[in-house]
Each structure stands twice: as structure tokens, then as C-alpha cells.
Design a protein around this motif. Structure first.
Motif, mmCIF file in Angstrom:
data_model
loop_
_atom_site.group_PDB
_atom_site.id
_atom_site.type_symbol
_atom_site.label_atom_id
_atom_site.label_comp_id
_atom_site.label_asym_id
_atom_site.label_seq_id
_atom_site.Cartn_x
_atom_site.Cartn_y
_atom_site.Cartn_z
ATOM 1 N N GLY A 115 0.822 -1.199 0.000
ATOM 2 C CA GLY A 115 0.000 0.000 0.000
ATOM 3 C C GLY A 115 0.860 1.254 0.000
ATOM 4 N N TRP A 116 0.198 2.409 0.112
ATOM 5 C CA TRP A 116 0.911 3.687 -0.009
ATOM 6 C C TRP A 116 0.598 4.668 1.116
ATOM 7 C CZ3 TRP A 116 -2.475 7.801 -0.191
ATOM 8 C CH2 TRP A 116 -3.800 7.514 -0.555
ATOM 9 N N GLN A 117 -0.311 4.302 2.029
ATOM 10 C CA GLN A 117 -0.859 5.281 2.953
ATOM 11 C C GLN A 117 -0.378 5.040 4.385
ATOM 12 O OE1 GLN A 117 -5.263 7.200 3.889
ATOM 13 N NE2 GLN A 117 -5.115 5.085 3.250
ATOM 14 N N ARG A 118 0.439 5.948 4.879
ATOM 15 C CA ARG A 118 0.968 5.831 6.238
ATOM 16 C C ARG A 118 -0.151 5.804 7.280
ATOM 17 N NH1 ARG A 118 5.859 7.396 8.984
ATOM 18 N NH2 ARG A 118 6.748 8.040 6.996
ATOM 19 N N GLU A 119 -1.214 6.577 7.055
ATOM 20 C CA GLU A 119 -2.290 6.666 8.055
ATOM 21 C C GLU A 119 -2.957 5.316 8.306
ATOM 22 O OE1 GLU A 119 -2.335 10.806 6.071
ATOM 23 O OE2 GLU A 119 -1.846 8.725 5.535
ATOM 24 N N GLU A 120 -3.040 4.470 7.294
ATOM 25 C CA GLU A 120 -3.631 3.150 7.493
ATOM 26 C C GLU A 120 -2.808 2.325 8.474
ATOM 27 O OE1 GLU A 120 -6.151 1.089 4.128
ATOM 28 O OE2 GLU A 120 -4.332 1.950 3.245
ATOM 29 N N TYR A 121 -1.509 2.401 8.330
ATOM 30 C CA TYR A 121 -0.627 1.660 9.236
ATOM 31 C C TYR A 121 -0.734 2.196 10.654
ATOM 32 C CZ TYR A 121 1.570 -0.999 5.499
ATOM 33 O OH TYR A 121 1.809 -1.875 4.477
ATOM 34 N N GLU A 122 -0.770 3.503 10.802
ATOM 35 C CA GLU A 122 -0.879 4.089 12.131
ATOM 36 C C GLU A 122 -2.194 3.700 12.798
ATOM 37 O OE1 GLU A 122 -0.334 8.205 11.249
ATOM 38 O OE2 GLU A 122 1.858 8.054 11.172
ATOM 39 N N ALA A 123 -3.291 3.712 12.024
ATOM 40 C CA ALA A 123 -4.590 3.346 12.593
ATOM 41 C C ALA A 123 -4.637 1.880 12.999
ATOM 42 C CB ALA A 123 -5.704 3.647 11.592
ATOM 43 N N ALA A 124 -3.907 1.021 12.262
ATOM 44 C CA ALA A 124 -3.888 -0.412 12.569
ATOM 45 C C ALA A 124 -2.827 -0.773 13.601
ATOM 46 C CB ALA A 124 -3.649 -1.209 11.289
ATOM 47 N N GLY A 125 -2.043 0.201 14.026
ATOM 48 C CA GLY A 125 -1.005 -0.071 15.014
ATOM 49 C C GLY A 125 0.164 -0.854 14.457
ATOM 50 N N VAL A 126 0.436 -0.696 13.154
ATOM 51 C CA VAL A 126 1.518 -1.416 12.486
ATOM 52 C C VAL A 126 2.594 -0.408 12.083
ATOM 53 C CG1 VAL A 126 2.140 -2.858 10.518
ATOM 54 C CG2 VAL A 126 -0.070 -3.173 11.652
ATOM 55 N N PRO A 127 3.852 -0.645 12.421
ATOM 56 C CA PRO A 127 4.905 0.319 12.081
ATOM 57 C C PRO A 127 5.070 0.487 10.571
ATOM 58 C CG PRO A 127 5.667 -1.213 13.773
ATOM 59 C CD PRO A 127 4.368 -1.751 13.254
ATOM 60 N N TRP A 128 4.983 1.707 10.120
ATOM 61 C CA TRP A 128 5.118 2.019 8.700
ATOM 62 C C TRP A 128 6.475 1.602 8.152
ATOM 63 C CZ3 TRP A 128 2.791 3.344 4.326
ATOM 64 C CH2 TRP A 128 3.469 4.075 3.345
ATOM 65 N N ASN A 129 7.513 1.795 8.952
ATOM 66 C CA ASN A 129 8.865 1.502 8.459
ATOM 67 C C ASN A 129 9.176 0.008 8.418
ATOM 68 O OD1 ASN A 129 9.124 1.000 11.179
ATOM 69 N ND2 ASN A 129 10.789 2.463 11.533
ATOM 70 N N GLN A 130 8.238 -0.827 8.877
ATOM 71 C CA GLN A 130 8.420 -2.277 8.803
ATOM 72 C C GLN A 130 7.567 -2.919 7.708
ATOM 73 O OE1 GLN A 130 7.679 -4.162 12.573
ATOM 74 N NE2 GLN A 130 9.401 -3.165 13.604
ATOM 75 N N ARG A 131 6.913 -2.106 6.886
ATOM 76 C CA ARG A 131 5.896 -2.663 5.985
ATOM 77 C C ARG A 131 6.469 -3.688 5.009
ATOM 78 N NH1 ARG A 131 7.387 2.349 4.576
ATOM 79 N NH2 ARG A 131 7.650 2.954 2.397
ATOM 80 N N GLY A 132 7.642 -3.424 4.461
ATOM 81 C CA GLY A 132 8.219 -4.370 3.512
ATOM 82 C C GLY A 132 8.582 -5.689 4.166
ATOM 83 N N GLN A 133 9.230 -5.616 5.324
ATOM 84 C CA GLN A 133 9.603 -6.836 6.034
ATOM 85 C C GLN A 133 8.375 -7.611 6.479
ATOM 86 O OE1 GLN A 133 12.934 -7.981 6.553
ATOM 87 N NE2 GLN A 133 11.694 -9.802 6.918
ATOM 88 N N ARG A 134 7.355 -6.900 6.943
ATOM 89 C CA ARG A 134 6.126 -7.571 7.374
ATOM 90 C C ARG A 134 5.415 -8.248 6.203
ATOM 91 N NH1 ARG A 134 3.715 -6.461 12.463
ATOM 92 N NH2 ARG A 134 5.132 -5.272 13.802
ATOM 93 N N LEU A 135 5.486 -7.640 5.020
ATOM 94 C CA LEU A 135 4.885 -8.289 3.857
ATOM 95 C C LEU A 135 5.585 -9.608 3.565
ATOM 96 C CD1 LEU A 135 3.010 -8.362 1.408
ATOM 97 C CD2 LEU A 135 4.699 -6.970 0.175
ATOM 98 N N THR A 136 6.907 -9.579 3.515
ATOM 99 C CA THR A 136 7.661 -10.806 3.263
ATOM 100 C C THR A 136 7.383 -11.857 4.319
ATOM 101 O OG1 THR A 136 9.425 -9.561 2.166
ATOM 102 C CG2 THR A 136 9.983 -11.757 2.983
ATOM 103 N N ASP A 137 7.417 -11.453 5.581
ATOM 104 C CA ASP A 137 7.215 -12.408 6.673
ATOM 105 C C ASP A 137 5.799 -12.961 6.678
ATOM 106 O OD1 ASP A 137 9.807 -11.793 7.346
ATOM 107 O OD2 ASP A 137 9.297 -10.581 9.103
ATOM 108 N N SER A 138 4.818 -12.122 6.343
ATOM 109 C CA SER A 138 3.424 -12.588 6.337
ATOM 110 C C SER A 138 3.202 -13.646 5.264
ATOM 111 C CB SER A 138 2.474 -11.405 6.101
ATOM 112 O OG SER A 138 2.487 -10.518 7.198
ATOM 113 N N ILE A 139 3.765 -13.418 4.074
ATOM 114 C CA ILE A 139 3.626 -14.411 3.011
ATOM 115 C C ILE A 139 4.247 -15.737 3.439
ATOM 116 C CG2 ILE A 139 4.266 -15.010 0.647
ATOM 117 C CD1 ILE A 139 4.363 -11.980 0.071
ATOM 118 N N ALA A 140 5.471 -15.668 3.953
ATOM 119 C CA ALA A 140 6.169 -16.894 4.346
ATOM 120 C C ALA A 140 5.450 -17.602 5.491
ATOM 121 C CB ALA A 140 7.607 -16.560 4.737
ATOM 122 N N ALA A 141 4.924 -16.834 6.443
ATOM 123 C CA ALA A 141 4.213 -17.438 7.574
ATOM 124 C C ALA A 141 2.928 -18.115 7.113
ATOM 125 C CB ALA A 141 3.912 -16.372 8.624
#
Length: 304
Positions: free
Chosen positions: A122-148
Motif C-alpha cells: 500500500g501507499w498510505q501511512r495513516e492506514e498503518y498508524e490506525a492499525a497499530g503497524v509500524p510504517w517503516n516495517q511494511r516491507g519486512q512484514r509483507l515478506t514475513d506474512s507471506i512466508a508465515a
């Protein structure tokens, strides 16, 4: 065989008086028209800074209602029999990996193996903040989520360890209906991290929006080279080609005129041609006629 995908509107004025349940009617029309794959976009919440959209002016104000795509796909799958479903794209890092794996597996079982999923950050920082997910971890979390997810769809009990997702001896049942799990398409530009993500984890690539045929062809070449270097076959690896809206003789967007570019996308390496319905039709009372035109235009290409 090249397949036909349609991105249905899950937002906007086509659903007058909040009749969002009519998305199921569109799914039935799509199936009857011979569409192979229905896709939905994703926004969990919307912030006020839509000017940060990286692909030009954002088409709707923040207060526009967006249906959650996975719940919507479940609704559509219940009234269809053949058509497959996917997302373009699901912002996977906003959803806990174990919850995402369970939700997708459940949907695949209930739809009898008709689910795919396209994922991105995605592209929107506010979505991550509202979900309580660190914006600067988005790429790593995407990779880890797929693998998990893949680990949880495999043998049980499953264990997985990464920077952002960790578990030991976990059962996630039921497993997806499709052998090998649910096909995963990864979206985005082929920067080094995303190219590595595609090669290691993906079944298909969704190029960035509004890319040219030439840009996609170049990306397909790079992707095939990287897959080969990793020992992966390119057979069966999907590539999405999004056709642009081209005006017809009446200067309005025409599906017949637009579909003329399909052959160029196929030559560039696209395995599925995606048509964004909202570029052509925004009225429910015109939807059936639009799907009839789509079916005729696709049939005239002789791709089946």
C-alpha cells in the motif's frame, strides 16, 4: 491460455443508496460473461492526505466507502460456481499473519479452491498508524506474512521464525482446498527487495499501475532471469496486464476499443488481461450491457 480478469468496483457511486450487496450481482454477471477471475482493491481505512497517492490524483475523497475485500469475496463466492477471486491488492501487513492465513484458508475451502491473493504494502501511512503497524516495517512484514501463511498452510504443527512473525508448534486448520496452498501474487516495482520476494515466495507478479507495455516487458525479462537463476521454472508464473481505457467513436471509454491492446500485453508476457470496470461503467443499470460487450470483445480476440 491467457485469462480474463475484471476488477470490480468495491467503492464509489455504482452502489446507490448504500446497496453494496449488489456486488454479488456484478459477480454473477461477470461469471456469466466468461470472466475467469474477479479482483477487488483494498483500503482498511482512509486518511485525509490522499494527495500522497503516488500514481496521480486520487479519484475519491476520504469519506468514500470501501468494502473490505476478503469479506466481499466470501459474499460473491457464495453466489457463483466457477469464477476465481483475487485481490489487487490486499495490504497484507495490516493483518496479523496467523489471522490472514486462517481467513484465506477458510475462504478457499468454502469457495472450493477458487481463491488467489494479490498482496502489497500500500501507499498510505495513516492506514498503518490506525492499525497499530509500524510504517517503516511494511516491507519486512509483507515478506514475513507471506512466508508465515505458507508455513501455516503446510504440514502441522508449524513453526516459523522471522523478524516480525514468530510461532512454534501451531495448527492452522483447515488447510486450503488447493494443493500447495493459495496462489500468491506480489505487486509492485522490481526493486531488489521486491524482486527477491517474488522469486522466493510468489506465483505471479502485478506490475505497478499505469505502467507501459514496454516497461512490463522489460520487467518480465528481469523476472524470468531471476527465477531461472534461482532454479525456478517460469512455466505457470503469472503476470498481470492492465489495459487502459480507450475512447470509442463517441469519445467515451469503450471496452471494444480498449481490448485492442490485449495482444500487445500478451506479447509483453502477460498471462491475464485485467479490465478495471470502473474505468468504463459506473451505473448498475448499465452493468449487464457492459459485461455483454466485454464478453463479445474478448471472444473476438480468439484467446480461449
Amino acid at each position: 491460455m491467457t485469462t480474463l480478469s475484471v476488477t470490480l468496483p468495491s467503492f464509489g457511486p455504482i452502489y446507490r443508496d448504500n446497496n453494496f450487496h449488489q456486488i454479488a450481482d456484478l459477480a454473477q454477471m461477470a461469471e456469466q460473461a466468461g470472466v475467469d477471475r474477479i479482483m477487488l482493491t483494498d483500503h482498511v481505512v482512509m486518511g485525509q492526505h490522499t494527495e500522497n497517492y503516488p500514481y496521480g490524483p486520487f479519484p475519491f475523497p476520504p469519506e468514500t466507502a470501501w468494502l473490505e475485500p476478503l469479506a466481499s469475496i466470501a459474499h460473491m463466492a457464495a453466489v457463483t460456481e466457477r469464477v476465481r477471486f483475487s485481490t489487487k491488492i490486499l495490504i497484507a501487513p495490516l493483518r496479523p499473519a496467523a489471522v490472514l492465513a486462517k481467513t484465506l484458508a477458510t475462504m478457499d475451502v468454502l469457495s472450493q479452491g477458487r481463491l488467489e491473493v494479490g498482496v502489497g504494502t500500500g501507499w498510505q501511512r495513516e492506514e498503518y498508524e490506525a492499525a497499530g503497524v509500524p510504517w517503516n516495517q511494511r516491507g519486512q512484514r509483507l515478506t514475513d506474512s507471506i512466508a508465515a501463511c505458507k508455513a501455516l498452510w503446510g504440514d502441522s504443527p508449524a513453526s516459523f521464525h522471522s523478524t516480525t512473525v514468530n510461532f512454534d508448534d501451531i495448527w492452522c486448520e483447515p488447510k486450503p482446498a488447493q494443493p500447495g496452498g493459495i496462489p500468491i501474487w506480489v505487486a509492485g516495482a522490481l526493486h531488489p527487495n521486491n524482486l527477491a520476494r517474488l522469486v522466493e515466495h510468489a506465483d505471479g507478479w502485478i506490475p505497478p499501475p499505469y505502467g507501459t507495455v514496454e516497461e512490463v516487458a522489460d520487467g518480465v525479462g528481469r523476472l524470468r532471469e531471476a527465477l531461472g537463476a534461482a532454479g525456478r521454472s517460469t512455466n505457470g508464473f503469472g503476470v498481470q496486464g492492465d489495459i487502459d481505457a480507450v475512447a470509442g467513436n463517441d469519445d467515451r471509454p469503450s471496452i471494444q476499443a480498449s481490448m485492442g491492446a490485449a495482444a500487445d500485453w500478451i506479447d509483453a508476457g502477460a498471462t491475464t488481461i485485467n479490465v478495471v470496470m470502473s474505468l468504463f461503467c459506473w451505473r448498475m443499470d448499465r452493468a449487464q450491457g457492459w459485461f455483454d460487450d466485454l464478453a463479445q470483445s474478448w471472444e473476438s480476440l480468439g484467446l480461449r
